[in-house]
Write an enzyme that holds these catalytic residues in place. Sequence first.
Site, PDB file in Angstrom:
ATOM      1  N   THR A 220      -5.570  11.791  -7.088  1.00  0.00           N
ATOM      2  CA  THR A 220      -6.018  11.661  -5.691  1.00  0.00           C
ATOM      3  C   THR A 220      -5.157  10.597  -4.992  1.00  0.00           C
ATOM      4  OG1 THR A 220      -7.711  10.038  -6.293  1.00  0.00           O
ATOM      5  CG2 THR A 220      -8.399  12.347  -6.219  1.00  0.00           C
TER       6      THR A 220
ATOM      7  N   ASP B 210       3.754  -0.186  -2.216  1.00  0.00           N
ATOM      8  CA  ASP B 210       3.922   0.702  -3.371  1.00  0.00           C
ATOM      9  C   ASP B 210       4.700  -0.028  -4.472  1.00  0.00           C
ATOM     10  OD1 ASP B 210       3.783   3.474  -4.581  1.00  0.00           O
ATOM     11  OD2 ASP B 210       5.947   3.167  -4.542  1.00  0.00           O
TER      12      ASP B 210
ATOM     13  N   LYS C 195       3.176  -1.127  -8.260  1.00  0.00           N
ATOM     14  CA  LYS C 195       3.841  -0.797  -9.535  1.00  0.00           C
ATOM     15  C   LYS C 195       4.181  -2.075 -10.300  1.00  0.00           C
ATOM     16  CE  LYS C 195       5.754   3.482  -7.639  1.00  0.00           C
ATOM     17  NZ  LYS C 195       6.837   4.030  -6.808  1.00  0.00           N
TER      18      LYS C 195
HETATM   19  N1  HSE Z   1       6.301   7.108  -2.614  1.00  0.00           N
HETATM   20  C1  HSE Z   1       6.768   6.631  -3.887  1.00  0.00           C
HETATM   21  C2  HSE Z   1       8.264   6.405  -3.852  1.00  0.00           C
HETATM   22  C3  HSE Z   1       6.405   7.583  -4.969  1.00  0.00           C
HETATM   23  O1  HSE Z   1       8.859   6.515  -2.786  1.00  0.00           O
HETATM   24  O2  HSE Z   1       8.840   6.063  -4.879  1.00  0.00           O
HETATM   25  C4  HSE Z   1       5.005   7.366  -5.403  1.00  0.00           C
HETATM   26  O3  HSE Z   1       4.843   6.092  -5.946  1.00  0.00           O
END
Ligand code: HSE
Length: 344
Positions: free
Chosen positions: A99, A224, A228
């Site tokens: 999701t 993002d 990570k």
């Molecule tokens: N949107 C991310 C990216 C991929 O551009 O690497 C999903 O983590």
Amino acid sequence: MRTVSVIVCGFGRVGRAFADLVDSHAEVLAERYELHAQLVAAVDIGGAAVSPGGLPIPELLAHVESGGAPCSFGAHGRPGLSGVQAIEDPGADVLVETTPTNLDDGEPGRRHILAALGQGMEVVSATKGPLVLYYREIHDRAAEMGCGVHISAATAAALPTLDVGRVCLAGARVLSAEGILNGTTNYILTRMHTEGCEYGEALEGAQARGIAETDPTLDVEGWDTANKLVLIANRVFGASGGPGDVSVEGITGVTPSDVAGAVSVGRVIKLLGTAKVAGKGGGVTLAVAPVGLERSHPLAAVSGSEKALSYLTDTMDRVTVMGGRSSPQGAAAALLKDLINAFV
Ligand code: HSE
């Protein structure tokens, strides 16, 4: 042959690409791993398609790609069935959670993951929200239930960040990790660098290629990458941080003249996520920011939507991994890798 039954929650691009791989790579799974993965439920916001004996994947994908929803898939359609209901009945061996990432409260991924762990299921997740916001809760619940939570797809997907950090560097002290962990921002910065184009034009290109998140703010403002980085630090350095522990600056303020200025002094601007062990106490500092790298830096040549991670260790020196497809299929392949490794 071992049959593994799978529930996919979230049937967007990544969930569908995963279902497609389960179907198209069935022979690889059987011949190399003696595994037969069967999709017993596919769930999205409107309900689910369910078949305890295994859904016919090509037909389900054709139905959804022509505008249908899982819940209207003929006799298998179950309008209104929620992810938690599908996890609890019919149940399965593994939840594949795809999701969209929600950084406000981690839902609905958090309740799916906790419901699956409550059923003793393995969890394979591409969804980052619940993992970064509730890392400790999920980790502890998984340990209590003797289940694994596998998160390669949430930590740069096809680029093997955790496998290298945890398996290949075993026994070494990892001193730092520097990564280009987001394909969208690297694609944008590369196009600004090579074509001199404006940020907005390059962002449209990333969206058209399906690399950017549903909400590209997460990509371009650095979140993002931060998510990570937090997950990599937690798994590789044994930290237990969250997004609030990262100093985050994205690329929205990077202009064509910044890029040209870097080029004029032999540098290239990259959005770097950096985790560094600070002193002997073992605390980890986490930061995300655009950095002008010298050409000789191992991450300077990483271009386009490619990603890379460079670990510095005490006994193995520097180890850098680069590549892996940034696309829904690349993310799906990371989900499949984790599923295989969880069951063989
Ligand atoms: N949107 C991310 C990216 C991929 O551009 O690497 C999903 O983590």
